[in-house]
Scaffold this active site. Structure first.
Site, PDB file in Angstrom:
ATOM      1  N   ALA A 133       0.909  -1.127  -0.185  1.00 28.73           N
ATOM      2  CA  ALA A 133       0.191   0.093  -0.021  1.00 28.73           C
ATOM      3  C   ALA A 133       0.861   1.350   0.029  1.00 28.73           C
ATOM      4  CB  ALA A 133      -0.946  -0.105   1.141  1.00 28.73           C
ATOM      5  N   ALA A 135       0.348   5.397   0.147  1.00 30.54           N
ATOM      6  CA  ALA A 135      -0.230   6.517   0.234  1.00 30.54           C
ATOM      7  C   ALA A 135       0.496   7.962   0.269  1.00 30.54           C
ATOM      8  CB  ALA A 135      -1.106   6.682   1.679  1.00 30.54           C
ATOM      9  N   ALA A 138       3.524   7.926   3.329  1.00 27.39           N
ATOM     10  CA  ALA A 138       4.410   6.742   3.551  1.00 27.39           C
ATOM     11  C   ALA A 138       3.865   5.531   2.640  1.00 27.39           C
ATOM     12  CB  ALA A 138       4.505   6.313   4.995  1.00 27.39           C
ATOM     13  N   GLN A 139       4.515   4.529   2.949  1.00 23.43           N
ATOM     14  CA  GLN A 139       4.162   3.192   1.959  1.00 23.43           C
ATOM     15  C   GLN A 139       4.272   2.284   3.161  1.00 23.43           C
ATOM     16  OE1 GLN A 139       6.393   3.018  -1.564  1.00 23.43           O
ATOM     17  NE2 GLN A 139       7.835   1.569  -0.614  1.00 23.43           N
ATOM     18  N   ASP A 290      -8.510  10.036  10.705  1.00 22.33           N
ATOM     19  CA  ASP A 290      -8.471   9.839   9.366  1.00 22.33           C
ATOM     20  C   ASP A 290      -9.249   8.713   8.994  1.00 22.33           C
ATOM     21  OD1 ASP A 290      -7.399  10.709   6.929  1.00 22.33           O
ATOM     22  OD2 ASP A 290      -5.268   9.956   7.538  1.00 22.33           O
TER      23      ASP A 290
END
Length: 509
Positions: A133, A135, A138-139, A290
């Site tokens: 993933a 975003a 970060a990943q 979030d």
């Protein structure tokens, strides 16, 4: 630097939307009025050549937002949960902004981990995957701890993300200054403070140690919550740019069809998401701020799994009590009481008419009580409440922006699972329990106990303190008269306060 060079950045924003073909799509999605369409085209079209090209394989709006950078991506993530605002097609395109952005190379991620944890990746993990993933900040990589064999998620901060955010936020600050200069009436909304608040949030999100601390605290608060799981952090494998936590196994919250195929009750999950948010906000005063689809999963047993705690919201106990009074007034449809609470708390300037304010609240509340709750859009409600706050001169209370934003996002997530969900019925048990706990004899007893504990703690100091006060009064010279100051409760509160308070109140209709 927040100088005029930021004009280029703002022009480039419009130009990028023009060049990628996103301008028309975005204007159509929000059903923009003719004047706004003309103004947007005039500002964007002549400078089209300045716009970023973006990835041509992406849909237009997603292409424009990803090209513009992380701050714009954050805004797109919010819109991705609001199909009722931007339409289901655009919301679907924007959903990829939550966790499916282009990743950076795994070798680069490993180099960051080795620099941060001061050990080779192979010494720490027996398995380490490609990004699963990615975003805006970060990943994430799936890994297995070599020492324990435990499966974990390793979150790595994007290289150069701090500089990219600074560039965007500087432009936002500059735009806020222009807005305040050209439109003095907008100053009550404190656009500069709003941008500063956003800046503090994203700055904190870039320190993984703070996210680990938030995850740990949140896990402690919610340990006894039914049907809720949180992946806890591994402190020894975390640092400023790296966060290692338990692996969360489950189906993505945004994949409704997969959830149904797996036998999950999506209506029950949608209801639970609403209830969890309200429990954490009202009961604990510490909530996940979030909660979009990309940060939520559903476990095999139907539990809601939340992760990514880079943005958390807090509400102090006094503010929660004020909301309890507001909510109770709405339950009783006692708009005079709701208005009085707002004036007593300083949420509305004292020079405004309390009776007229109560009447404006009635205009907001009564249509809700008689309507089919599944047809009520939080976006429409917020739009009308904004008109009310503007009329009564309520400035923005920036510390509550996260609560307001999250409330809207959570509604969007729940409605994406069950479009017919009655949000008010889902919220009613949680809010009612909070009111019983905090507005009755039990709350008075609890407050009295806290006062007694405080006096007991400082008891040994009280005799000396009294002696000192009496001595100073006996020997003090008369002080010159000074103008009295308003009590702290008369300080500016804001549009967000009324929006959130009333919005939660409506949930009990």
């Amino acid at each position: 630097m927040r100088g005029p060079h930021n004009i280029l950045r703002l022009i480039r924003t419009g130009a990028t939307f023009e060049r990628t073909g996103a301008m028309g799509v975005a204007l159509d999605a929000v059903d923009a009025p003719p004047r706004l369409r003309v103004a947007a085209r005039v500002m964007g079209w002549p400078f089209r050549w300045l716009g970023y090209k973006g990835d041509p394989n992406l849909p237009p709006v997603t292409r424009a937002i990803t090209a513009l950078g992380p701050a714009y991506i954050k805004f797109g993530q919010i819109l991705s949960t609001r199909a009722d605002v931007v339409g289901p097609e655009l919301a679907g395109h924007l959903r990829m902004l939550q966790d499916r952005l282009p990743p950076f190379p795994t070798d680069q991620a490993k180099a960051i981990i080795e620099a941060e944890l001061r050990q080779p990746v192979d010494a720490l993990f027996s398995e380490f995957s490609e990004p699963v993933a990615a975003a805006s900040i970060a990943q994430v990589h799936r890994a297995r701890v070599r020492e324990t064999g435990r499966e974990v998620a390793v979150k790595v901060l994007r290289p150069g993300i701090a500089a990219a955010f600074r560039r965007d936020i500087d432009a936002f600050h500059f735009a806020a200054g222009i807005i305040e200069t050209l439109s003095p009436g907008s100053r009550r909304l404190r656009p500069r403070d709003v941008v500063s608040h956003f800046q503090s949030v994203v700055t904190g999100e870039q320190d993984m140690r703070l996210e680990a601390a938030a995850a740990s605290e949140f896990a402690e608060n919610t340990r006894n919550d039914d049907n809720f799981q949180i992946p806890e952090p591994h402190w020894i494998l975390s640092g400023r740019r790296v966060l290692t936590s338990d692996w969360a196994e489950g189906l993505p919250m945004g994949d409704r069809e997969a959830l149904i195929a797996a036998g999950h009750d999506v209506s029950q999950i949608a209801k639970r998401v609403i209830q969890l948010f309200l429990q954490h906000a009202l009961r604990d005063g510490f909530f996940h701020a979030d909660m979009h689809h990309g940060n939520l999963k559903v476990a095999a047993n139907g539990d809601v799994i939340a992760y990514d705690f880079g943005i958390m919201g807090e509400i102090d106990e006094y503010t929660r009590r004020v909301y309890a009074e507001i909510l109770y007034g709405f339950i009783q449809r006692d708009y005079r009481r709701v208005a009085r609470v707002h004036f007593e708390a300083g949420y509305v300037p004292r020079d405004r008419d309390e009776t007229q304010f109560a009447r404006a609240l009635r205009a907001v509340g009564e249509p809700i009580f008689g309507a089919d709750a599944s047809r009520i859009s939080m976006a429409s409600l917020l739009a009308y409440l904004f008109e009310v706050t503007e009329r009564f001169g309520m400035p923005t209370r920036t510390e509550l922006i996260l609560l307001q934003r999250t409330m809207v996002v959570v509604e969007g997530v729940a409605r994406s699972l069950d479009p017919q969900l009655n949000i008010w019925d889902a919220a009613k048990p949680v809010v009612s329990d909070y009111i019983k706990e905090n507005l009755g004899p039990r709350a008075i007893a609890k407050d009295t106990a806290k006062v007694v504990q405080t006096l007991g703690r400082y008891g040994p100091l009280l005799p000396n303190l009294v002696d000192q006060i009496l001595w100073e009064r006996a020997h003090a010279r008369p002080a010159p008269a000074v103008p009295s100051r308003k009590p702290w409760v008369a300080m500016a509160a804001g549009a967000a306060t009324l929006v959130v308070g009333l919005g939660l109140g409506m949930m009990l209709a």
